[in-house]
Design a protein around this motif. Structure first.
Motif, PDB file in Angstrom:
ATOM      1  N   LYS A 276     -46.590  19.323 -77.370  1.00 47.74           N
ATOM      2  CA  LYS A 276     -46.792  17.993 -77.597  1.00 47.74           C
ATOM      3  C   LYS A 276     -45.773  17.191 -77.201  1.00 47.74           C
ATOM      4  CE  LYS A 276     -47.221  18.506 -82.016  1.00 47.74           C
ATOM      5  NZ  LYS A 276     -47.180  18.512 -83.496  1.00 47.74           N
ATOM      6  N   SER A 277     -44.482  17.401 -76.969  1.00 47.09           N
ATOM      7  CA  SER A 277     -43.750  16.545 -76.655  1.00 47.09           C
ATOM      8  C   SER A 277     -43.553  16.322 -75.122  1.00 47.09           C
ATOM      9  CB  SER A 277     -41.868  17.150 -76.686  1.00 47.09           C
ATOM     10  OG  SER A 277     -41.927  18.422 -76.290  1.00 47.09           O
ATOM     11  N   GLU A 278     -44.482  17.065 -74.454  1.00 47.75           N
ATOM     12  CA  GLU A 278     -44.468  16.759 -72.916  1.00 47.75           C
ATOM     13  C   GLU A 278     -45.567  15.883 -72.297  1.00 47.75           C
ATOM     14  OE1 GLU A 278     -43.047  21.002 -71.043  1.00 47.75           O
ATOM     15  OE2 GLU A 278     -44.713  21.022 -72.121  1.00 47.75           O
ATOM     16  N   LEU A 279     -46.654  15.741 -73.481  1.00 43.59           N
ATOM     17  CA  LEU A 279     -48.037  15.081 -73.108  1.00 43.59           C
ATOM     18  C   LEU A 279     -47.833  13.744 -72.634  1.00 43.59           C
ATOM     19  CD1 LEU A 279     -51.090  15.255 -73.152  1.00 43.59           C
ATOM     20  CD2 LEU A 279     -51.104  14.539 -75.423  1.00 43.59           C
ATOM     21  N   PHE A 280     -47.301  13.021 -73.147  1.00 44.17           N
ATOM     22  CA  PHE A 280     -47.199  11.434 -72.752  1.00 44.17           C
ATOM     23  C   PHE A 280     -46.522  11.135 -71.506  1.00 44.17           C
ATOM     24  CE2 PHE A 280     -49.062  10.826 -76.881  1.00 44.17           C
ATOM     25  CZ  PHE A 280     -49.723   9.656 -76.971  1.00 44.17           C
ATOM     26  N   GLU A 281     -45.299  11.907 -71.503  1.00 45.87           N
ATOM     27  CA  GLU A 281     -44.564  11.828 -70.187  1.00 45.87           C
ATOM     28  C   GLU A 281     -45.270  12.089 -69.092  1.00 45.87           C
ATOM     29  OE1 GLU A 281     -39.993  12.450 -68.428  1.00 45.87           O
ATOM     30  OE2 GLU A 281     -40.482  13.019 -70.642  1.00 45.87           O
ATOM     31  N   TYR A 282     -45.840  13.428 -69.251  1.00 45.04           N
ATOM     32  CA  TYR A 282     -46.601  13.910 -68.089  1.00 45.04           C
ATOM     33  C   TYR A 282     -47.891  13.074 -67.814  1.00 45.04           C
ATOM     34  CZ  TYR A 282     -49.297  16.887 -65.157  1.00 45.04           C
ATOM     35  OH  TYR A 282     -49.851  17.509 -63.879  1.00 45.04           O
ATOM     36  N   VAL A 283     -48.693  12.431 -68.400  1.00 41.80           N
ATOM     37  CA  VAL A 283     -49.744  11.960 -68.153  1.00 41.80           C
ATOM     38  C   VAL A 283     -49.588  10.617 -67.628  1.00 41.80           C
ATOM     39  CG1 VAL A 283     -51.698  10.344 -69.095  1.00 41.80           C
ATOM     40  CG2 VAL A 283     -51.191  12.760 -69.879  1.00 41.80           C
ATOM     41  N   VAL A 284     -48.168   9.785 -68.125  1.00 39.85           N
ATOM     42  CA  VAL A 284     -47.969   8.586 -67.274  1.00 39.85           C
ATOM     43  C   VAL A 284     -47.499   8.789 -66.203  1.00 39.85           C
ATOM     44  CG1 VAL A 284     -46.237   6.585 -67.766  1.00 39.85           C
ATOM     45  CG2 VAL A 284     -47.295   7.405 -69.711  1.00 39.85           C
ATOM     46  N   LYS A 285     -46.599   9.851 -65.885  1.00 38.45           N
ATOM     47  CA  LYS A 285     -46.191  10.155 -64.467  1.00 38.45           C
ATOM     48  C   LYS A 285     -47.220  10.509 -63.427  1.00 38.45           C
ATOM     49  CE  LYS A 285     -42.372  12.725 -62.510  1.00 38.45           C
ATOM     50  NZ  LYS A 285     -41.198  13.677 -62.471  1.00 38.45           N
ATOM     51  N   ASN A 286     -47.846  11.451 -63.935  1.00 41.45           N
ATOM     52  CA  ASN A 286     -48.791  12.265 -63.055  1.00 41.45           C
ATOM     53  C   ASN A 286     -50.338  11.962 -63.188  1.00 41.45           C
ATOM     54  OD1 ASN A 286     -46.669  14.300 -61.931  1.00 41.45           O
ATOM     55  ND2 ASN A 286     -46.460  14.573 -64.231  1.00 41.45           N
TER      56      ASN A 286
END
Length: 383
Positions: free
Chosen positions: A347-357
């Motif tokens: 869950k800690s990876e979700l937002f950063e991944y979607v914004v970046k990729n």
């Protein structure tokens, strides 16, 4: 305003356990779950208003039944109307407790396309072919009955604090059928603190992610995409918004589970030889047939999902069979199938991944087990 905490919401009258049913995209390979539920649910429940995905082959007949059921419910005052937001507390059968708030969102602030810069975005790839059956249902009846869960990056618990400091009036309190656990709903009519929390979450997103972002769709992305389609192509005075439940991605009761691939094929030897040849990498995962077999996959877990999906979809297209998406270790071990274990995103990876990729591959993660998915309870007029 991206969220309206003062919209009109319809609440089923009577015992919530006599109405609620789990999201229609669950138990897609287990029609017995839905048949057993139908045997114990009383008349005029949410089950009469939804089309479980395992019955899509019978969609036309079932949609006609849904139209008739919706008309009867509205004529018989099955719902009571209230204005405000609903603070939901759900204790699942797995002992987890999660909290969310039900309100409507502006569909002009949502886009499911990868790379979208809207305040509300998809987290996983949307399969556009899955939208038309949902459009038929949404346009056939006068209300929406959503299972959409929006996730917000609210590390400070601003929304929860706003809800718990507000005056709340009990709406429902009961046990859910089908293994859904216990649920309570409380009405909040003074939305000032909630509005303030939303603005603070959006403002904080700029420093966290470099852009304004309110929420990602955690569950029900195809339902929200359907609502967007209808709002654009067949607008009404009410369907420019959609009812959702908003949950903090860091809520202790919200867990991310990996979704595995379960493949049925007639030639086991050719399938395993082809899989080993097509998918390679520096990491390992397990294929259950049903005994465990180790294979190589890309080290990056998203690349691994993409590689496995590309292979499986191509293989069944050319050689027959089908792919199911399952979660839980037990579901991987089905006689006559290949269960490919996937690694999940945190869950800690979700937002950063979607914004970046951009969006994740379809069926990358599940918010808990099937019985923990959102139950259909609140409704809203869309015509």
């Amino acid at each position: 305003m991206v969220v309206d905490f003062n919209d009109q919401i319809l609440i089923p009258d009577g015992d919530v356990g006599d109405f609620g049913a789990v999201a229609c995209d669950q138990f897609s390979a287990a029609p017995e779950y839905w048949n057993n539920l139908a045997a114990v649910m009383p008349a005029q429940s949410a089950l009469d208003l939804i089309l479980p995905e395992c019955f899509l082959a019978d969609a036309d007949r079932r949609i006609e039944n849904i139209k008739s059921a919706a008309k009867r419910m509205l004529q018989s005052n099955r719902f009571k109307a209230c204005c405000g937001a609903v603070y939901v507390t759900r204790k699942t059968a797995y002992g987890r407790v999660r909290r969310g708030v039900v309100a409507s969102v502006d569909l002009s602030d949502y886009d499911y396309k990868s790379g979208a810069q809207t305040l509300i975005r998809a987290s996983e790839r949307t399969i556009e072919e899955r939208i038309p059956p949902r459009v038929k249902i949404r346009e056939a009846i006068d209300i929406e009955l959503p299972h959409i869960l929006l996730l917000v990056d609210d590390r400070e618990n601003l929304l929860k604090q706003a809800c718990e400091s507000a005056k709340r009036v009990p709406l429902y309190d009961g046990d859910l059928r089908g293994g859904g656990g216990h649920i309570t709903g409380e009405l909040i009519t003074d939305a000032r603190a909630l509005d303030d929390a939303v603005q603070k979450i959006i403002k904080a997103s700029v420093s966290k992610f470099g852009c304004e972002l309110f929420a990602l769709v955690g569950d029900g992305n195809h339902s929200l995409a359907t609502a967007k389609y209808c709002a654009v192509n067949n607008p009404t005075p009410f369907n420019g918004r959609a009812l959702v439940e908003i949950i903090n991605v860091y809520d202790d009761g919200l867990v991310f589970e990996p979704i595995h691939r379960l493949v049925k094929t007639d030639d086991p030897v050719m399938f395993m030889d082809s899989l080993r040849s097509a998918v390679k990498g520096n990491a390992k995962t397990t294929v259950y047939a049903p005994n465990p077999i180790e294979i190589s996959v890309p080290e990056d877990k998203i690349e691994a999902i993409n590689a496995v999906d590309k292979f499986c979809e191509t293989y069944v297209k050319h050689f027959g069979g089908y792919v199911e998406y399952v979660h839980g270790a037990d579901a991987l071990k089905r006689e006559g199938h290949f269960g490919i274990e996937m690694r999940g995103i945190q869950k800690s990876e979700l937002f950063e991944y979607v914004v970046k990729n951009g969006v994740l591959p379809k069926k990358t993660f599940s918010l808990g087990e099937a019985e923990e998915k959102r139950y259909y309870i609140e409704a809203r007029k869309i015509k």
